[in-house]
Design a protein around this motif. Structure first.
Motif, PDB file in Angstrom:
ATOM      1  N   UNK A 182       0.831  -1.204   0.000  1.00 26.56           N
ATOM      2  CA  UNK A 182       0.000   0.000   0.000  1.00 26.56           C
ATOM      3  C   UNK A 182       0.866   1.255   0.000  1.00 26.56           C
ATOM      4  N   UNK A 183       1.907   1.266   0.792  1.00 26.97           N
ATOM      5  CA  UNK A 183       2.820   2.410   0.793  1.00 26.97           C
ATOM      6  C   UNK A 183       3.481   2.610  -0.561  1.00 26.97           C
ATOM      7  N   UNK A 184       3.873   1.501  -1.184  1.00 24.69           N
ATOM      8  CA  UNK A 184       4.477   1.576  -2.514  1.00 24.69           C
ATOM      9  C   UNK A 184       3.472   2.111  -3.529  1.00 24.69           C
ATOM     10  N   UNK A 185       2.230   1.675  -3.415  1.00 26.82           N
ATOM     11  CA  UNK A 185       1.186   2.133  -4.328  1.00 26.82           C
ATOM     12  C   UNK A 185       0.990   3.647  -4.220  1.00 26.82           C
ATOM     13  N   UNK A 186       0.919   4.145  -3.011  1.00 30.77           N
ATOM     14  CA  UNK A 186       0.754   5.597  -2.806  1.00 30.77           C
ATOM     15  C   UNK A 186       1.931   6.344  -3.423  1.00 30.77           C
ATOM     16  N   UNK A 187       3.154   5.890  -3.153  1.00 30.73           N
ATOM     17  CA  UNK A 187       4.334   6.554  -3.718  1.00 30.73           C
ATOM     18  C   UNK A 187       4.307   6.551  -5.245  1.00 30.73           C
TER      19      UNK A 187
ATOM     20  N   UNK B 147       4.006   9.702  -7.644  1.00 33.04           N
ATOM     21  CA  UNK B 147       5.139   9.944  -8.540  1.00 33.04           C
ATOM     22  C   UNK B 147       4.651  10.164  -9.970  1.00 33.04           C
ATOM     23  N   UNK B 148       3.707   9.346 -10.419  1.00 24.59           N
ATOM     24  CA  UNK B 148       3.197   9.525 -11.782  1.00 24.59           C
ATOM     25  C   UNK B 148       2.519  10.884 -11.940  1.00 24.59           C
ATOM     26  N   UNK B 149       1.812  11.325 -10.914  1.00 22.60           N
ATOM     27  CA  UNK B 149       1.129  12.625 -10.978  1.00 22.60           C
ATOM     28  C   UNK B 149       2.110  13.791 -10.933  1.00 22.60           C
ATOM     29  N   UNK B 150       3.109  13.694 -10.073  1.00 17.73           N
ATOM     30  CA  UNK B 150       4.126  14.751  -9.986  1.00 17.73           C
ATOM     31  C   UNK B 150       4.879  14.866 -11.311  1.00 17.73           C
TER      32      UNK B 150
ATOM     33  N   UNK C 114      -2.165  10.422   2.233  1.00 17.07           N
ATOM     34  CA  UNK C 114      -1.024   9.595   2.661  1.00 17.07           C
ATOM     35  C   UNK C 114       0.299   9.896   1.975  1.00 17.07           C
ATOM     36  N   UNK C 115       0.283  10.722   0.942  1.00 16.40           N
ATOM     37  CA  UNK C 115       1.536  10.949   0.241  1.00 16.40           C
ATOM     38  C   UNK C 115       2.548  11.668   1.133  1.00 16.40           C
ATOM     39  N   UNK C 116       3.800  11.306   0.949  1.00 14.09           N
ATOM     40  CA  UNK C 116       4.888  11.979   1.646  1.00 14.09           C
ATOM     41  C   UNK C 116       5.725  12.799   0.667  1.00 14.09           C
ATOM     42  N   UNK C 117       5.307  12.818  -0.595  1.00 16.14           N
ATOM     43  CA  UNK C 117       6.084  13.528  -1.606  1.00 16.14           C
ATOM     44  C   UNK C 117       5.817  15.026  -1.567  1.00 16.14           C
TER      45      UNK C 117
ATOM     46  N   UNK D  18      12.665  16.342  -9.193  1.00 16.15           N
ATOM     47  CA  UNK D  18      12.447  14.926  -9.503  1.00 16.15           C
ATOM     48  C   UNK D  18      13.577  14.078  -8.912  1.00 16.15           C
ATOM     49  N   UNK D  19      14.791  14.576  -8.954  1.00 16.80           N
ATOM     50  CA  UNK D  19      15.903  13.860  -8.326  1.00 16.80           C
ATOM     51  C   UNK D  19      15.628  13.668  -6.841  1.00 16.80           C
ATOM     52  N   UNK D  20      15.171  14.705  -6.182  1.00 20.65           N
ATOM     53  CA  UNK D  20      14.854  14.633  -4.755  1.00 20.65           C
ATOM     54  C   UNK D  20      13.698  13.670  -4.484  1.00 20.65           C
ATOM     55  N   UNK D  21      12.639  13.773  -5.266  1.00 19.97           N
ATOM     56  CA  UNK D  21      11.469  12.906  -5.088  1.00 19.97           C
ATOM     57  C   UNK D  21      11.860  11.441  -5.274  1.00 19.97           C
TER      58      UNK D  21
END
Length: 155
Positions: free
Chosen positions: A21-26, A30-33, A88-91, A108-111
């Motif tokens: 679930x955490x991976x899914x949120x990330x 990421x795709x949206x960012x 839940x995003x931490x980005x 993007x490098x940081x994310x």
């Protein structure tokens, strides 16, 4: 309603489900960012960065599908709803408006670096409870690290 019987013990299913679930949120965020940056990019390296961002989007979308399907395979319901991702995003989010290519590359490098850190924690967490999920997470991590290297080289 029928439920999918998990091949894992209840405890292993919990640890693995949380990691997925955490991976899914990330990956969804990421795709949206990356797509937001893709649409609003400006600068002298526009074309290269613009196209590279699509590689990130493709990686994230494929990864999120693989992660969600793995969750279902072990009897866990993935939650990719907008509200869930927003809560839940931490980005860090990009600013609105046009985005300079140098700032996008740095962001993007940081994310990617942040996501890789969390993916490595999930790889460690799933070592014993579910090596199959661990293998999936290792593969996605390798691709994220490749993209991180390629963005980092542009700074």
């Amino acid at each position: 309603m029928a439920a999918i019987k998990s091949p894992l013990t209840e405890a292993a299913q919990k640890v693995t489900g949380d990691a997925l679930q955490g991976a899914l949120v990330d990956l969804i965020d990421l795709s949206l960012v990356a797509k937001q940056a893709h649409w609003n990019l400006t600068g002298r390296n526009f074309k290269v960065v613009h196209e590279h961002l699509d590689e990130i989007v493709d990686l994230a979308r494929q990864g999120q599908d693989d992660v969600a399907e793995r969750a279902v395979a072990i009897g866990v319901n993935p939650d990719g709803r907008v509200r869930t991702i927003a809560d839940r995003t931490a980005l860090p989010q990009l600013e609105a408006g046009y985005l300079d290519d140098d700032k996008v590359v740095a962001a993007v490098t940081d994310v990617l670096g942040q996501i890789i850190g969390r993916f490595r924690e999930r790889v460690a967490a799933t070592d014993e409870p579910d090596p199959v999920t661990q293998d999936l997470l290792i593969g996605i991590t390798a691709e994220l690290e490749k993209q991180h290297w390629m963005f980092q080289a542009q700074t």
